[in-house]
Design a protein around this motif. Structure first.
Motif, PDB file in Angstrom:
ATOM      1  N   UNK A   1       4.369  24.853  41.448  1.00 29.13           N
ATOM      2  CA  UNK A   1       3.672  24.604  40.181  1.00 29.13           C
ATOM      3  C   UNK A   1       4.565  24.916  38.993  1.00 29.13           C
ATOM      4  N   UNK A   2       5.361  25.998  39.095  1.00 28.04           N
ATOM      5  CA  UNK A   2       6.271  26.362  38.005  1.00 28.04           C
ATOM      6  C   UNK A   2       7.359  25.318  37.820  1.00 28.04           C
ATOM      7  N   UNK A   3       7.845  24.745  38.917  1.00 29.66           N
ATOM      8  CA  UNK A   3       8.835  23.665  38.817  1.00 29.66           C
ATOM      9  C   UNK A   3       8.249  22.463  38.085  1.00 29.66           C
ATOM     10  N   UNK A   4       7.014  22.122  38.398  1.00 32.04           N
ATOM     11  CA  UNK A   4       6.356  20.996  37.729  1.00 32.04           C
ATOM     12  C   UNK A   4       6.126  21.310  36.251  1.00 32.04           C
ATOM     13  N   UNK A   5       5.690  22.535  35.956  1.00 28.40           N
ATOM     14  CA  UNK A   5       5.446  22.936  34.572  1.00 28.40           C
ATOM     15  C   UNK A   5       6.731  22.904  33.751  1.00 28.40           C
ATOM     16  N   UNK A   6       7.849  23.267  34.388  1.00 24.09           N
ATOM     17  CA  UNK A   6       9.142  23.294  33.697  1.00 24.09           C
ATOM     18  C   UNK A   6       9.710  21.904  33.473  1.00 24.09           C
TER      19      UNK A   6
END
Length: 221
Positions: free
Chosen positions: A65-70
Motif C-alpha cells: 500500500x505504501x508503494x502505491x501511495x508513493x
C-alpha cells in the motif's frame, strides 16, 4: 478512517496475529508494519529509476500500500509471499499488482519464470533474525543477484543491530547502512539499506534522525 475500512484493517491484523501464533519464527512480528515504517522503507527506493520493485514477505500488504501511495506504478511492483493465506490477502487487496507465491530463497527463478527483468529495488519484511544463517545468506545473495548496480535491499528490524549478520555482509561485499529509526512504529523499528560497496547513498545520510509521522507529514507537504 471509514468504518468499513477500519473493520477490514482489523480483520487483516487479526489474521496476521493468527499466523504469528501458529508460526512465530516464520512471521516474525505480532502486528503488521505501521504506515510510518512502510513509508520509511519505500522512501529508500528511487521511484523514477528504471526497473521493477520487489517486495519480499508481503504479509497483509501494508508496504504494498505504501508503494502505491508513493506513486509506484502497479505494473512495476511484484510481491513475493510464501504463506498461502497472506498470498490470498494481497492478491485480493491489490488485484492490479503482481503477486507470486514462492520462497524468496528462489528469487531469481521466480522472477525469471514471471518474465521480470531489471530490478531497481527490493523491500523486505522477512524475519531474517529468525531464519537460519545459511538460508539468510541465500536470500540476500538472491536479492543482490537480481538488483542493478545501484539497487538496494531495504530491510527493517526491531533491534539496533543489522538484521543481516556481519559474516554475510562481509562475504557478499556489501555496504550496510542504518537508514532511519521509526520511533512511532509499534514496536519502534530501524530501516537498514544494503548495497554493493562503493555505491553512495545520499538518501541514507539525509535520514540520520528518527523518522516519525510528523516528519513524514512535513516531507510530503
Amino acid at each position: 478512517m471509514p468504518i468499513n475500512q477500519g473493520k477490514t484493517s482489523l480483520r487483516r491484523n487479526i489474521r496476521f496475529l493468527g499466523r504469528w501464533l501458529r508460526n512465530p519464527k516464520a512471521v516474525g512480528a505480532v502486528v503488521p508494519s505501521g504506515k510510518s515504517l512502510a513509508a520509511a522503507m519505500v522512501a529508500e527506493i528511487d521511484r523514477d529509476g528504471e526497473g521493477a520493485v520487489i517486495e519480499l514477505g508481503g504479509g497483509t500488504g501494508n508496504i504494498t500500500a505504501a508503494l502505491r501511495t508513493a506513486g509506484f506504478a502497479p505494473g512495476d511492483i511484484t510481491v513475493i509471499e510464501r504463506d498461502p493465506s497472506f498470498y490470498r490477502v494481497i492478491a485480493e487487496r491489490f488485484p492490479d499488482v503482481r503477486v507470486l507465491q514462492g520462497d524468496a530463497a528462489n528469487l531469481r527463478s521466480l522472477l525469471k519464470a514471471a518474465g521480470i527483468g531489471k530490478v531497481k529495488g527490493i523491500v523486505s519484511s522477512l524475519p531474517l533474525l529468525s531464519i537460519p544463517d545459511r538460508i539468510c545468506l541465500q536470500i540476500v545473495s538472491e536479492a543482490m543477484a537480481v538488483l542493478g548496480e545501484e539497487g538496494a535491499l531495504v530491510q527493517f528490524t526491531y533491534g539496533p543491530a543489522s538484521p543481516v549478520s556481519r559474516r554475510i555482509v562481509s562475504r557478499l561485499g556489501l555496504k550496510a547502512q542504518r537508514a532511519s529509526w521509526v520511533m512511532d512504529n509499534i514496536p519502534p523499528a530501524a530501516v537498514w539499506r544494503y548495497s554493493r560497496q562503493g555505491i553512495a547513498s545520499t538518501k541514507t545520510e539525509a535520514r540520520a534522525e528518527p523518522l516519525t509521522a510528523e516528519r513524514l507529514q512535513k516531507r510530503s507537504a
